[in-house]
Design a protein around this motif. Sequence first.
Motif: not given
Length: 170
Positions: A125-133
């Motif tokens: 989930c953290s990696k998804c959030a990091e990847g969004l921008p």
Amino acid sequence: MLPRRATAVRALMPARPAPRTLAVDAAGPERSACTYTTAHQLARLVRQHYDAELGAIGLRATQYRLLVEILAHGPVRPCDLAESMSLSPSTLTRNLKPLIAAGWVDLGPGMDGRTRSVCITAAGCSKCAEGLPRWSMAQARVHRLMGSRQVGALHALVGQCLTSMSAAAE
């Protein structure tokens, strides 16, 4: 083939027409663009922009897309995930391995003893959030390079092609 570092330079250069290949149809051989080659070239160039952005956080575009799909579907059977992403089960298994190894995805028991379940971890989930921008920056760059009218036309055309080809396959 140009080295990867030349990709950025090439993106700034005027576009060259896609190479033309020999196609054979009912009327006989004639010079025309090969649909597979043209679609593949565009997909490859678009993917390079997404991979370049996501590479800064240790992901490829295919990995980020898979993480987002798992996040959206919650715990899901691999066969259902493969179908929703239009992937073969073997391709899904191959693409899940590095995500599992990184601790971003878990593959555990399913609802009954015969099935498995794929779910995203807190680190995923953290990696998804990091990847969004990064994903958003890649998307904006691709849209800027192609032009918003062209992107809209491309999306509409691809949607129509997917509908007609899917109907023909049934």
